[in-house]
Design a protein around this motif. Structure first.
Motif, mmCIF file in Angstrom:
data_model
loop_
_atom_site.group_PDB
_atom_site.id
_atom_site.type_symbol
_atom_site.label_atom_id
_atom_site.label_comp_id
_atom_site.label_asym_id
_atom_site.label_seq_id
_atom_site.Cartn_x
_atom_site.Cartn_y
_atom_site.Cartn_z
ATOM 1 N N ASN A 248 0.859 -1.178 0.000
ATOM 2 C CA ASN A 248 0.000 0.000 0.000
ATOM 3 C C ASN A 248 0.898 1.231 0.000
ATOM 4 O O ASN A 248 1.330 1.700 1.045
ATOM 5 N N GLY A 249 1.164 1.741 -1.167
ATOM 6 C CA GLY A 249 2.105 2.850 -1.330
ATOM 7 C C GLY A 249 1.709 4.125 -0.610
ATOM 8 O O GLY A 249 2.555 4.973 -0.356
ATOM 9 N N SER A 250 0.436 4.290 -0.238
ATOM 10 C CA SER A 250 0.070 5.539 0.429
ATOM 11 C C SER A 250 0.245 5.425 1.938
ATOM 12 O O SER A 250 0.099 6.404 2.654
ATOM 13 N N SER A 251 0.563 4.239 2.442
ATOM 14 C CA SER A 251 0.681 4.053 3.878
ATOM 15 C C SER A 251 2.109 4.317 4.354
ATOM 16 O O SER A 251 3.052 3.677 3.898
ATOM 17 N N ALA A 252 2.243 5.252 5.287
ATOM 18 C CA ALA A 252 3.568 5.531 5.843
ATOM 19 C C ALA A 252 4.089 4.305 6.584
ATOM 20 O O ALA A 252 5.283 4.007 6.564
ATOM 21 N N LEU A 253 3.186 3.577 7.204
ATOM 22 C CA LEU A 253 3.603 2.397 7.955
ATOM 23 C C LEU A 253 4.171 1.331 7.026
ATOM 24 O O LEU A 253 5.121 0.637 7.366
ATOM 25 N N PHE A 254 3.566 1.226 5.841
ATOM 26 C CA PHE A 254 4.071 0.260 4.866
ATOM 27 C C PHE A 254 5.522 0.602 4.517
ATOM 28 O O PHE A 254 6.392 -0.264 4.492
ATOM 29 N N GLU A 255 5.770 1.883 4.297
ATOM 30 C CA GLU A 255 7.122 2.281 3.914
ATOM 31 C C GLU A 255 8.114 2.009 5.045
ATOM 32 O O GLU A 255 9.197 1.478 4.818
#
Ligand code: SF4
Ligand code: SF4
Ligand code: SF4
Lengths: 301, 411
Positions: free
Chosen positions: B126-133
């Protein structure tokens, strides 16, 4: 040895840059769906009509297989006295507030997930386990969720709940807009069970129009505000009320979509991987020149 | 004299009275952790639907990542900018980062409800999730740190592979494998070193983006769009103090002479870094006019001022003074203040600043949460101690004293 190092350095750097740039287009847009169809459905909750019977609470639990006492038990109005929130045992709850106009007729407000048009939970979820569908619902996928609870941190309405007391397979619990019932062509359970039609199910566009008409027809009955029409970029569930929404404990929120700032920062840092790749190249250059300089110094001495 | 220093295993016994205390703390933490796995997160923590994140995220993960920043800052200084004189601290910093990130990963997996799905972010993006990054960067960076540490392992075992009994036949092939690995790594290492620095800048800042989406739930003192920048700046400025802090601590506990000439010089570099952080912090305070919240004495105002005064202003002044750069005790104090200040900032951002719109109570960590966090820190220290006893990490005076023994330090 050293010079050989440097040659392999250059070769590998080029390989990496190529690999990284080749990666960009397909992956930059991966993520959960957020479909905003003009035909998305919603519910208009008219709190001036609601009588606080809590039939909707019972219907919701029954439809979702949650434990509940029989419907008769809901005639007891004492639970209304205490402010409650939707949680893992009840996806919707009704709260009661004082009515400044008519003290004998308290205001009752049904609360559940707002099914935001630009949901913070969808934007936040680390694995894209939550998605906004064309029919308006924001639903959670048990096969993806890792239980990080970031959706709970993000939701401006404090809606998603978590099964903290389950050691295995804890779920995120929130109203799913009766996804399965609606797929079978049925009404959402709460809407169907409401004896006074405080809940109107329909296309969101139509609901907003109906709400505006109601306000126009009885300006004394309503405050001139449809909560959810514009809050956090719009929600599929909207509310009408006879008093200030603040006094009914609706959060005061801006009109921009809740994920806005966070997403633009995120996309700024990651714009097609250009910033990270440039940083990589820059550091590579610094490293190469400083090593070069160092070698020369060594050769001279 | 630096020339005759060489990383080598410390010769000391593992057990000491302090180690026994740490072992007890670790056991206590693990006992509570067992409760979490048997009865769920709710049984051990004070977390609930209003407060989804507590100190396991605020300390174990957020503060953990920040305090492991010594790894990428020293790598940037020692390898990217090629300042050879700092090589003596690169390995200890690398070890701390490696163990620190391991603890972060373990901390995340015990905090998430479905730990067995920890690998999901690798496949479900999920590219919009900061947590994913943050999650992806931390996973990759942790692997990079392990690779960066490999040369230390090969160095320890090359020519010394000595398996007992029937396995002895494998000695020669393993040794060849190690030598091959060592040569490969030597050529490739720069790729990983640069990748490590890039990955660190990415997730250190994204960690600051995490709470931005919480919007009005966050106290305005910490809710700022430049939060990612502040996180990055503070991570960069806590890197060297953390190295100083642990080097002095290790020197003390092993009875070694602290390398004051290196540490003092590192200390001098901290002041400007802290200065930049302070400037942005104050700028943010005045541009968004959040200083109004500091006029009354509340938990948040006290926390904010403590974080800034003791964590930034006082150590900034201290690091500027030559007396501090020379005295181990003063240098240690200054470094400890920065470390504490940044840790406090992370706790403030993730725990103190978070106020749910419908709070039915307030959050304070439970005994179980505190025990697990303390237990993890104890385990971390124990692993560090074990690692420096086994592997050549800490630079000691070379007994051979021959100039030939000087060679460039890898990793
Ligand atoms: S109310 Fe909360 S949980 Fe529901 S869609 Fe909006 S952000 Fe998601
Ligand atoms: S708890 Fe589940 S649904 Fe919520 S953000 Fe985490 S992975 Fe997504
Ligand atoms: S069923 Fe209808 S009237 Fe009864 S509490 Fe729910 S919304 Fe109100």
């Amino acid at each position: 040895m050293k010079s050989q190092n440097r040659r392999s350095f250059l070769k590998t750097s080029t390989a990496i840059t190529v690999a990284a740039t080749g990666l960009t287009p397909s992956t930059a847009h991966a993520g959960p769906t957020n479909i905003l169809s003009p035909d998305r459905m919603g519910v208009l909750v008219d709190t001036t009509v609601c009588i606080g019977c809590r039939n909707c609470e019972w219907a919701c639990k029954t439809a979702h297989g949650l434990e509940t006492p029989p419907l008769d038990a809901y005639e007891d109005r004492t639970p209304l006295a205490k402010m409650r929130r939707p949680d893992e045992t009840a996806l919707t709850v009704v709260n009661q507030y004082e009515n400044p106009k008519e003290p004998d007729l308290p205001i009752t407000v049904k609360v559940q997930c707002m099914h935001c048009d630009h949901p913070a939970c969808v934007s936040a979820c680390i694995v894209g386990a939550i998605a906004k569908h064309a029919n308006g619902e924001v639903v959670w996928d048990t096969d993806k969720c890792i239980g990080c609870r970031y959706c709970m941190v993000a939701c401006p309405f404090q809606v998603p709940a978590f099964e903290y007391h389950k050691a295995l397979g804890p779920r995120i619990m929130k109203c799913d807009f009766c996804s399965e019932r609606r797929a079978d062509g049925k009404l959402p359970a709460c809407v169907e069970s409401c004896p006074v039609e405080a809940l109107t199910y329909g296309r969101r566009e139509d609901l907003v129009r109906i709400a505006k008409e109601r306000i126009k027809r009885s300006p004394d009955r309503y405050v001139e505000h449809i909560y959810g029409e514009a809050e956090v970029g719009g929600t599929s569930w909207c509310y009408l009320a006879g008093t200030d929404f603040d006094s009914l404990q609706f959060p005061k929120l801006g009109l921009n979509p809740a994920p806005g700032v966070s997403e633009s920062i995120q996309h700024g840092i990651f714009a097609y991987f250009v910033p990270p790749v440039s940083l990589y190249a820059l550091l590579g250059a610094v490293m190469w020149t400083s090593r070069h300089r160092h070698d020369e110094e060594e050769e001279q001495s | 004299m630096n020339d005759f220093m060489r990383p080598q295993p410390v010769t000391k016994k593992f057990l000491s009275p302090g180690v026994i205390v740490l072992l007890l703390l670790a056991a206590n933490g693990l006992a509570f952790l067992a409760g979490r796995f048997l009865f769920g997160i709710g049984a051990v923590t004070n977390l609930n639907n209003q407060y989804p994140w507590g100190i396991w995220i605020g300390i174990d993960v957020a503060a953990g990542v920040a305090l492991a920043a010594g790894g990428f800052t020293t790598a940037a200084l020692g390898h990217v900018m090629h300042r050879e004189q700092y090589h003596a601290v690169v390995r200890p910093a690398l070890l701390t980062a490696m163990l620190g990130y391991t603890m972060v990963a373990v901390g995340v997996s015990i905090d998430i409800g479905r730990y067995y799905y920890i690998w999901h972010p690798l496949l479900m993006w999920n590219g919009s999730s900061a947590l994913f990054e943050v999650g992806i960067c931390v996973m990759i960076y942790m692997s990079v740190l392990y690779i960066e540490f490999l040369p230390v392992v090969t160095e320890r075992f090359i020519g010394r592979v000595d398996l007992p009994g029937a396995l002895a036949r494998l000695n020669a092939p393993i040794d060849r494998l190690l030598r091959w690995l060592d040569r490969m790594l030597d050529k490739m290492m720069f790729v990983f070193i640069i990748a490590g620095v890039v990955l660190s800048t990415l997730h250190q800042s994204s960690l600051g983006t995490l709470m931005v989406i919480a919007g009005p739930k966050m106290h305005p003192l910490w809710q700022t769009p430049i939060s990612p920048l502040l996180f990055l700046l503070s991570a960069v400025s806590v890197g060297f103090p953390m190295v100083i802090f642990e080097s002095l601590l290790a020197a003390r506990s092993f009875g070694l002479k602290p390398e004051m000439h290196i540490l003092g010089r590192m200390g001098r570099m901290v002041a400007p870094l802290l200065g930049i952080y302070l400037a942005f912090k104050l700028g943010d305070l005045f541009i968004r006019e959040t200083f109004v919240y500091l006029k009354t004495v509340t938990t948040v105002s006290v926390m904010y001022i403590t974080e800034l005064l003791f964590g930034v202003v006082i150590p900034l002044r201290m690091f500027l003074s030559p007396a501090v750069q020379k005295s181990p005790a003063l240098l240690f104090t200054a470094a400890a203040l920065v470390v504490g200040g940044v840790a406090l900032n992370r706790i403030d951002t993730f725990v103190v600043a978070y106020t749910p719109p419908y709070a039915l109570g307030s959050y304070f960590p439970s005994i179980g949460e505190i025990s697990v966090t303390v237990g993890f820190i104890a385990i971390l220290v124990l692993l560090y101690r074990a690692a420096v006893l086994i592997f050549p990490v800490i630079s000691l005076p070379d007994r051979a004293l021959s100039p030939q023994s000087k060679y460039s330090v890898r990793g």
